[in-house]
Design an enzyme around this catalytic site. Structure first.
Site, PDB file in Angstrom:
ATOM      1  N   TYR A 221       0.818  -1.216   0.000  1.00  0.00           N
ATOM      2  CA  TYR A 221       0.000   0.000   0.000  1.00  0.00           C
ATOM      3  C   TYR A 221       0.852   1.265   0.000  1.00  0.00           C
ATOM      4  CZ  TYR A 221      -4.477  -2.305   0.874  1.00  0.00           C
ATOM      5  OH  TYR A 221      -5.631  -3.039   0.760  1.00  0.00           O
TER       6      TYR A 221
ATOM      7  N   LYS B 235       3.780 -15.294   2.922  1.00  0.00           N
ATOM      8  CA  LYS B 235       4.038 -16.068   1.707  1.00  0.00           C
ATOM      9  C   LYS B 235       5.552 -16.285   1.656  1.00  0.00           C
ATOM     10  CE  LYS B 235       2.661 -18.028  -2.132  1.00  0.00           C
ATOM     11  NZ  LYS B 235       1.865 -19.257  -2.134  1.00  0.00           N
TER      12      LYS B 235
ATOM     13  N   ASP C 113      -6.031  -7.246   4.202  1.00  0.00           N
ATOM     14  CA  ASP C 113      -7.175  -6.664   3.487  1.00  0.00           C
ATOM     15  C   ASP C 113      -8.034  -7.789   2.914  1.00  0.00           C
ATOM     16  OD1 ASP C 113      -8.767  -4.669   2.193  1.00  0.00           O
ATOM     17  OD2 ASP C 113      -7.713  -5.118   0.326  1.00  0.00           O
TER      18      ASP C 113
HETATM   19  C1  IPM Z   1     -10.261  -1.664   3.810  1.00  0.00           C
HETATM   20  C2  IPM Z   1     -10.524  -1.125   2.425  1.00  0.00           C
HETATM   21  C3  IPM Z   1      -9.393  -0.165   2.048  1.00  0.00           C
HETATM   22  C4  IPM Z   1      -8.087  -0.968   2.108  1.00  0.00           C
HETATM   23  C5  IPM Z   1      -9.585   0.504   0.680  1.00  0.00           C
HETATM   24  C6  IPM Z   1     -10.873   1.294   0.631  1.00  0.00           C
HETATM   25  C7  IPM Z   1      -8.423   1.375   0.316  1.00  0.00           C
HETATM   26  O1  IPM Z   1     -10.652  -2.172   1.509  1.00  0.00           O
HETATM   27  O2  IPM Z   1     -10.190  -0.862   4.755  1.00  0.00           O
HETATM   28  O3  IPM Z   1     -10.153  -2.884   3.929  1.00  0.00           O
HETATM   29  O4  IPM Z   1      -7.744  -1.641   1.140  1.00  0.00           O
HETATM   30  O5  IPM Z   1      -7.421  -0.897   3.146  1.00  0.00           O
HETATM   31 MG    MG Z   2     -10.657  -4.091   2.383  1.00  0.00          MG
END
Ligand code: IPM
Ligand code: MG
Length: 360
Positions: A146, A195, A251
């Site tokens: 991210y 992984k 996520d």
């Molecule tokens: C979450 C959401 C977010 C993420 C998105 C909206 C950027 O999916 O909080 O899980 O990927 O963290």
């Molecule tokens: Mg999410």
């Protein structure tokens, strides 16, 4: 006592579900004699519409002054919303990632618990459900794919995109400590998911996690590959207590974990930094397809508010009371459409909020 709570209503179903969570918080304030002051702030699509950017310095400054921030979900339908014509760094999601980073919210806790009342809404077979399950995903939230460098460029005449998965040992260590400390208050088991058969970042993750584990002799550490974990979650979810994992895996796995609780509308989430401050939001998205129709399930946001009472305001009795009120509403048969099954009473978003506030 008085507390200052930031409110980010967000996009899509966000405003509806935040209204219900606030209703429940206000009922708790009245019952237990607290004063909650709310400060409204903008993030995501709503912020783009008002200011041109998904996250302003003002929102960051205001959030820092609060004891905690409660938010709905942000984002729109990428196929139709004008927000997605903007460059990626100006889209709603960039605001969410920006506020997580700006506030140092590295620890994302996502509890997944199967209420007995929702067995019928759970997509798993009865023999797999057994006595249910109760796990928490501890997701690293400010590192990994991210936040690593990314770019799209033309290389050797071909359009080429790169994302980078970076973790340093300190980032791994601090989230591992969180997971072990949480496990100590639960069933003393951490499953660290990675992984490591492919990724260097995962091999470092395993090494550091094993070091941290030595400080928690009462907690059992198990390592699991992420593909296996995705499979085990639907094969035998009761084996899990605390799932510790990096940002992207967390996520994905937390969406999967939420679905087996009956609905993605049930999963709360807390994003914490090194202090007691936290940002509390449902794990689900903004569901623009059902926005404004009174169909959204506010329970994930209400349970997120309960987490806020517990972790940021240190109001444990009040948090227990909110969780019990949710349980009572389910026992009484109230269901939003996503968790409805034959014989249950179908209610709207606001009716569910009313019932929970009333039962508190
Ligand atoms: C979450 C959401 C977010 C993420 C998105 C909206 C950027 O999916 O909080 O899980 O990927 O963290
Ligand atoms: Mg999410």
């Amino acid at each position: 006592m008085g507390y200052t709570i930031g409110l980010i209503r967000g996009d899509g179903i966000g405003p509806e579900i935040v209204t219900e969570a606030k209703k429940v918080l206000d009922a708790a304030a009245e019952k237990y004699g607290h004063e909650f002051r709310y400060v409204e702030m903008l993030l995501g699509g709503a912020s783009i519409d008002a200011t041109g950017v998904p996250l302003t310095d003002e929102t960051i400054t205001e959030a820092k002054k609060c004891d905690a921030v409660l938010m709905g979900s942000i984002g729109g339908d990428a196929a139709v919303s004008p927000w997605y014509k903007l460059e990626p760094s100006k889209r709603p999601e960039a605001g969410l990632l920006g506020i997580r980073k700006a506030l140092g919210l590295f620890a994302n806790l996502r509890p997944a618990y199967l209420y007995k009342e929702l067995n019928a809404a759970c997509p798993l077979k009865e023999e797999i459900i057994g006595d249910g399950f109760d796990l928490v995903v501890v997701r690293e939230l400010t590192g990994g794919l991210y936040f690593g460098a990314r770019r799209t460029e033309v290389l050797n005449g071909k359009e080429t995109a790169t994302d980078t998965l970076v973790y340093n040992e300190d980032e791994i260590r601090r989230i591992a400590h969180q997971a072990f400390q949480i496990a100590r208050k639960r069933r003393n088991k951490v499953t660290s998911v990675d992984k490591a058969n492919v990724l260097d970042s995962s091999r470092l993750w395993r090494k550091v996690t094993a070091e941290v584990a030595k400080e928690y002799p009462e907690v059992t550490l198990e390592n699991m590959l992420v593909d296996n974990c995705a499979m085990q979650l639907v094969r035998d979810p009761a084996q899990f207590d605390v799932i510790l994992t990096e940002n992207m895996f967390g996520d994905i796995l937390s969406d999967e974990a939420s679905m087996i609780t009956g609905s993605i509308g049930m999963l709360s989430s807390a994003s914490l930094n090194e202090t007691s401050f936290g940002l509390y939001e449902p794990s689900h998205g903004s569901a623009p397809d059902i926005a404004g129709q009174g169909k959204a399930n506010p329970i994930a946001t209400i349970l997120s508010a309960a987490m806020m009472l517990r972790y940021s305001l240190n109001l444990n009795t009040e948090a227990d009371a909110v969780e019990e009120a949710v349980q009572k509403a389910l026992t009484a048969g109230y269901r939003t459409p996503d968790i409805w099954s034959e014989g249950m009473k179908k209610v709207s978003t606001s009716e569910m909020g009313d019932k929970i506030a009333e039962l508190l």
